[in-house]
Design a protein around this motif. Structure first.
Motif, short mmCIF file in Angstrom:
data_model
loop_
_atom_site.label_atom_id
_atom_site.label_comp_id
_atom_site.label_asym_id
_atom_site.label_seq_id
_atom_site.Cartn_x
_atom_site.Cartn_y
_atom_site.Cartn_z
N PRO A 42 0.82 -1.21 0.00
CA PRO A 42 0.00 0.00 0.00
C PRO A 42 0.85 1.26 0.00
N LEU A 43 0.33 2.31 -0.57
CA LEU A 43 0.86 3.69 -0.55
C LEU A 43 2.05 3.96 -1.48
N ILE A 44 2.68 2.94 -2.03
CA ILE A 44 3.85 3.19 -2.90
C ILE A 44 3.36 3.67 -4.27
N GLU A 45 4.10 4.61 -4.86
CA GLU A 45 3.66 5.24 -6.10
C GLU A 45 4.60 4.97 -7.28
N THR A 46 5.74 4.38 -7.04
CA THR A 46 6.81 4.37 -8.04
C THR A 46 6.43 3.65 -9.34
N ASP A 47 5.89 2.45 -9.25
CA ASP A 47 5.59 1.70 -10.48
C ASP A 47 4.56 2.43 -11.32
N LYS A 48 3.57 2.99 -10.67
CA LYS A 48 2.53 3.73 -11.40
C LYS A 48 3.16 4.91 -12.14
N TYR A 49 4.01 5.64 -11.43
CA TYR A 49 4.66 6.81 -12.03
C TYR A 49 5.45 6.38 -13.28
N LEU A 50 6.19 5.31 -13.17
CA LEU A 50 7.00 4.86 -14.31
C LEU A 50 6.10 4.45 -15.49
N CYS A 51 5.00 3.77 -15.20
CA CYS A 51 4.10 3.33 -16.29
C CYS A 51 3.47 4.53 -16.99
N ARG A 52 3.11 5.55 -16.22
CA ARG A 52 2.50 6.75 -16.82
C ARG A 52 3.52 7.55 -17.62
N THR A 53 4.76 7.57 -17.13
CA THR A 53 5.75 8.48 -17.67
C THR A 53 6.53 7.89 -18.84
N TYR A 54 6.78 6.59 -18.81
CA TYR A 54 7.63 5.98 -19.85
C TYR A 54 6.93 4.79 -20.53
N PRO A 55 5.67 4.91 -20.92
CA PRO A 55 4.97 3.71 -21.42
C PRO A 55 5.62 3.11 -22.67
N GLU A 56 6.04 3.97 -23.61
CA GLU A 56 6.60 3.41 -24.86
C GLU A 56 7.92 2.71 -24.61
N ARG A 57 8.72 3.35 -23.78
CA ARG A 57 10.04 2.76 -23.48
C ARG A 57 9.86 1.41 -22.78
N ILE A 58 8.87 1.34 -21.91
CA ILE A 58 8.61 0.09 -21.20
C ILE A 58 8.16 -0.99 -22.20
N VAL A 59 7.18 -0.63 -23.02
CA VAL A 59 6.62 -1.63 -23.95
C VAL A 59 7.69 -2.13 -24.92
N GLU A 60 8.48 -1.20 -25.48
CA GLU A 60 9.53 -1.62 -26.43
C GLU A 60 10.53 -2.54 -25.76
N THR A 61 10.90 -2.20 -24.52
CA THR A 61 11.92 -3.01 -23.84
C THR A 61 11.35 -4.36 -23.44
N VAL A 62 10.09 -4.38 -23.03
CA VAL A 62 9.46 -5.67 -22.68
C VAL A 62 9.50 -6.61 -23.89
N ALA A 63 9.19 -6.06 -25.07
CA ALA A 63 9.21 -6.89 -26.29
C ALA A 63 10.63 -7.40 -26.56
N LYS A 64 11.63 -6.54 -26.33
CA LYS A 64 13.03 -6.97 -26.55
C LYS A 64 13.42 -8.08 -25.58
#
Ligand code: SF4
Ligand code: SF4
Length: 449
Positions: A42-64
């Protein structure tokens, strides 16, 4: 440089857990690549922040990464209620046309526990004391995925995103160099109470820092994802002051054997042999048990406890401490050289999808409701005058310093190299002069912000 070598050189470790070296995980092949963005505590915000802020970078890297693992499924796992983050990631998936799926978890604790997550997404159950790889899965935190993205571009892990929540002016996101003193971040976050304690991590599994000295010495490492500030007289702070002996006495006198600790245990629910009520029942006679066989019968199931805290922070109606007693029992098992047999093919119990702890109820039980915010956190990029970079920020051997007092280092430079065996490289997030090298860490003084 090949994929694994690039990740190894950059010193990437699991950003959301104990800091397992990522290059080791990526040396295997797997059928499923799961990205943990479920923000377990509860209360942690980090993962949400990263998903909102770097969605394309995350998706591209996940595929790699999925391509590298030869995985046939690449899935980013979030709580379904994270609508903004889901939308941002879905848009990115559509835009880059990546073979990546999203999975929305229900809002319960511990949704982000690696083994719970594997069971919920794939239906497979990791063996007792096993790894997701045992059932064809590799799981990485979303912060780790971004660190891998940097590594593939030649940038090492040298800074960290973390949220600061609780008794502060606003819930905030910080981006800081590794080794940044926690006190510097707290100054910026503006604490709103007098005497306070800090939990590094989340309220269920984080590390409680109570005295001023411990807080003054704490620094940000590769695994720090959150700081939770609490008034010194908060329920969680007071509860953490119980000694082991007090907990043992309470267990022996007040446990009513209702079994709630076992019946609500997330590991028990996925089919593992974890029975904290048995441990509690037998504590009073622990010193009288001479046979190892009998001792294992009484305390052996503690070996499968993951210390999630559900039993003692939510389930137990008597306010007892089965988790801590499991820790105690694990220590006794080690001392006696008992290593209980593992069930390699557990099956989830029938009620696994029904017996979940709603996060909102858990927050209320922990007396944290007043700290829940629905505003997006403020963001601060921080520079510091001095950092102390620990040589051990990961599972495995501490890294070995490659700099000495008086050396000048640039931002991103290697300051400690991976030791032989399981270990990782460590880099500095700030340029400056090395002023001290000890067995614990490397102190660097830089220019003022
Ligand atoms: S801490 Fe308690 S609830 Fe969590 S795994 Fe251990 S016994 Fe189960
Ligand atoms: S939930 Fe509490 S009282 Fe009930 S069996 Fe477990 S430790 Fe004992």
């Amino acid at each position: 440089m090949d994929f694994v070598e690039a990740v190894k050189a950059a010193g990437v470790v699991g950003a959301g857990g104990a800091g397992f070296p990522t290059h080791v995980k990526l040396s295997a092949k797997a059928e499923w690549f799961l990205v943990n963005a479920a923000e377990c505590e509860p209360l942690i915000e980090t993962d949400k922040y990263l998903c909102r802020t770097y969605p394309e970078r995350i998706v591209e890297t996940v595929a790699k990464i999925a391509g590298h693992l030869e995985a046939s499924h690449a899935v980013i796992v979030l709580k379904a209620k994270y609508h903004r983050e889901m939308e941002a990631l879905q848009e990115a998936i559509d835009k880059v046309k990546a073979p990546v799926e999203l999975f929305g978890m229900r809002t319960f604790y511990p949704a982000g526990d690696e083994q719970t997550l594997v069971q919920q997404v794939t239906g497979r159950v990791v063996p007792e004391r096993g790894l997701p790889l045992d059932v064809g899965c590799v799981v990485d935190n979303v912060g780790t995925v971004l660190a891998i993205a940097d590594a593939l571009e030649g940038r090492p892990v040298s800074e960290k995103f973390l949220s600061v929540t609780g008794a502060v002016a606003h819930t905030q996101m910080f981006h800081v160099p590794l080794g940044t003193p926690v006190t510097e971040i707290l100054k910026k976050a503006k604490i709103t109470v007098g005497d306070y304690a800090v939990i590094v991590g989340g309220p269920m599994m984080g590390r409680m820092l109570k005295d001023k000295e411990a807080i003054a010495q704490a620094v940000v490492t590769k695994t720090t994802g959150n700081l939770l500030v609490l008034p010194a007289d908060h329920y969680l702070v007071k509860r953490s002051e119980l000694t082991e002996q007090q907990m043992i006495h309470r267990a022996a006198t007040a446990c009513i054997q209702c079994r709630m600790c076992t019946d609500m245990c997330p590991r028990y629910m996925i089919g593992h042999e974890v029975r904290p009520n048995m441990v509690m029942r037998n504590l009073w006679r622990e010193k009288t048990i001479t046979s190892n066989e009998e001792f294992e019968k009484a305390f052996g199931s503690a070996a499968n406890c993951c210390s999630c805290g559900v039993c003692e922070m939510f389930a137990c109606p008597m306010g007892l401490s089965p988790r801590k007693m499991n820790d105690y029992a694990k220590r006794l098992l080690r001392e006696r050289g008992i290593n209980p047999e593992r069930n390699m093919h557990p099956t989830a119990r029938e009620a696994v999808d029904y017996r979940k702890i709603p996060t909102e109820r858990l927050i209320a039980r922990l007396d944290l409701t007043r700290y829940v915010t629905h505003d997006l956190p403020e963001f601060t990029q921080m520079q510091v005058k001095e950092c102390v970079i620990p040589l051990s920020q990961h599972i495995g051997k501490p890294a070995v310093p490659v700099v000495k007092q008086g050396d000048h280092v640039e931002q991103g430079a290697l300051v400690a190299a991976a030791a032989e065996g399981l270990s990782v490289n460590i880099h500095t997030g700030m340029g400056g002069t090395v002023t001290e090298v000890t067995n614990q860490g490397i102190r660097i003084c830089g220019e003022e912000e």
